[in-house]
Design an enzyme around this catalytic site. Sequence first.
Site, PDB file in Angstrom:
ATOM      1  N   PHE A  91       0.866  -1.184   0.000  1.00 20.49           N
ATOM      2  CA  PHE A  91       0.000   0.000   0.000  1.00 20.49           C
ATOM      3  C   PHE A  91       0.897   1.226   0.000  1.00 20.49           C
ATOM      4  CE2 PHE A  91      -2.375   3.484   1.782  1.00 20.49           C
ATOM      5  CZ  PHE A  91      -3.653   3.335   1.256  1.00 20.49           C
ATOM      6  N   SER A  92       0.738   2.125  -0.987  1.00 23.20           N
ATOM      7  CA  SER A  92       1.443   3.392  -1.053  1.00 23.20           C
ATOM      8  C   SER A  92       2.963   3.185  -0.993  1.00 23.20           C
ATOM      9  CB  SER A  92       0.941   4.324   0.056  1.00 23.20           C
ATOM     10  OG  SER A  92       1.347   5.649  -0.172  1.00 23.20           O
ATOM     11  N   GLN A  93       3.636   3.612   0.087  1.00 27.82           N
ATOM     12  CA  GLN A  93       5.079   3.411   0.162  1.00 27.82           C
ATOM     13  C   GLN A  93       5.443   1.931   0.122  1.00 27.82           C
ATOM     14  OE1 GLN A  93       7.640   3.770   3.810  1.00 27.82           O
ATOM     15  NE2 GLN A  93       8.450   5.594   2.789  1.00 27.82           N
ATOM     16  N   THR A 122      -1.357  -1.312  -4.342  1.00 30.90           N
ATOM     17  CA  THR A 122      -2.553  -0.535  -4.026  1.00 30.90           C
ATOM     18  C   THR A 122      -2.159   0.892  -3.661  1.00 30.90           C
ATOM     19  OG1 THR A 122      -2.623  -1.117  -1.663  1.00 30.90           O
ATOM     20  CG2 THR A 122      -3.666  -2.644  -3.177  1.00 30.90           C
ATOM     21  N   HIS A 230      -6.996   8.191  -1.233  1.00 30.91           N
ATOM     22  CA  HIS A 230      -5.843   7.356  -0.858  1.00 30.91           C
ATOM     23  C   HIS A 230      -6.272   6.351   0.204  1.00 30.91           C
ATOM     24  CE1 HIS A 230      -1.602   6.649  -1.337  1.00 30.91           C
ATOM     25  NE2 HIS A 230      -1.367   6.748  -0.044  1.00 30.91           N
TER      26      HIS A 230
END
Length: 257
Positions: A91-93, A122, A230
């Site tokens: 997820f993200s980072q 994601t 987000h």
Amino acid sequence: MKFLCLHGMGTNSDIHEAQLAPILAQLDPAHEFVFVDGLIQCEPADGAKGVFPGPFYCYYDKPVLERLQAAYNLIQEVIDDEGPFYGVVGFSQGSALAASLILHHQRTQPYAPDLFKIAIFTCASLPFDSASESRKDKYHTIICEKTGGVRVRDLLPGETVEASRANGFITAPAVSETVLRRYHPEREEARIRTPSVHIMGTNDLFLPQSRALAELCSPPVDVVTHDLGHQLPRDSTFARKAASAIENCIHRALSTC
């Protein structure tokens, strides 16, 4: 099948597990998911404080080689201790770190088996390149903090990159440290060869980065969109759609073994 799960900046493994819960409930219950906390404590992401207990983590707080290599080492230790893993879920980072590690592995060990059979990204941000200092093509991937737009151009002498969540880091590097560049599909020949699923929100500031990461991946690439920001929706319709894309990716990967 076992999956390695990497959370976003300013969250933790418990938050990531809660984010994924509706999707995981729709997947084969035989799958196993291993959640790994980042190395560095940091301020919570928007919406996390007061809802989830801390501490909150990131895998790196600034994109310099020492920090990125430490994150690589953490993931490799988990793979050695608890792997092998069939897939990775970021997820993200966490997505950026997974993509960066996959590209690093392909570059440094071109004849070794892939780290993962599938990758699930994601709300992804773009990955940093561990070999930035040795690259001849010195370019800069620019993220607009207001729109999230992504563009790429040649790096100017002495240019610096501001620390911000949109730029993928929160601590300003020292003057003596080299900020790693972010991979961009317009300037890179390298592609992630692992079959992948990309889940992205049409109202996410990171949407342009998520799309660019999808372009950094070789087919087959499945894209699942939702209309939030987000975050991952929690409704059953979305969860079934995302789970179906993941199971289809698993089956395609199995058919190529």
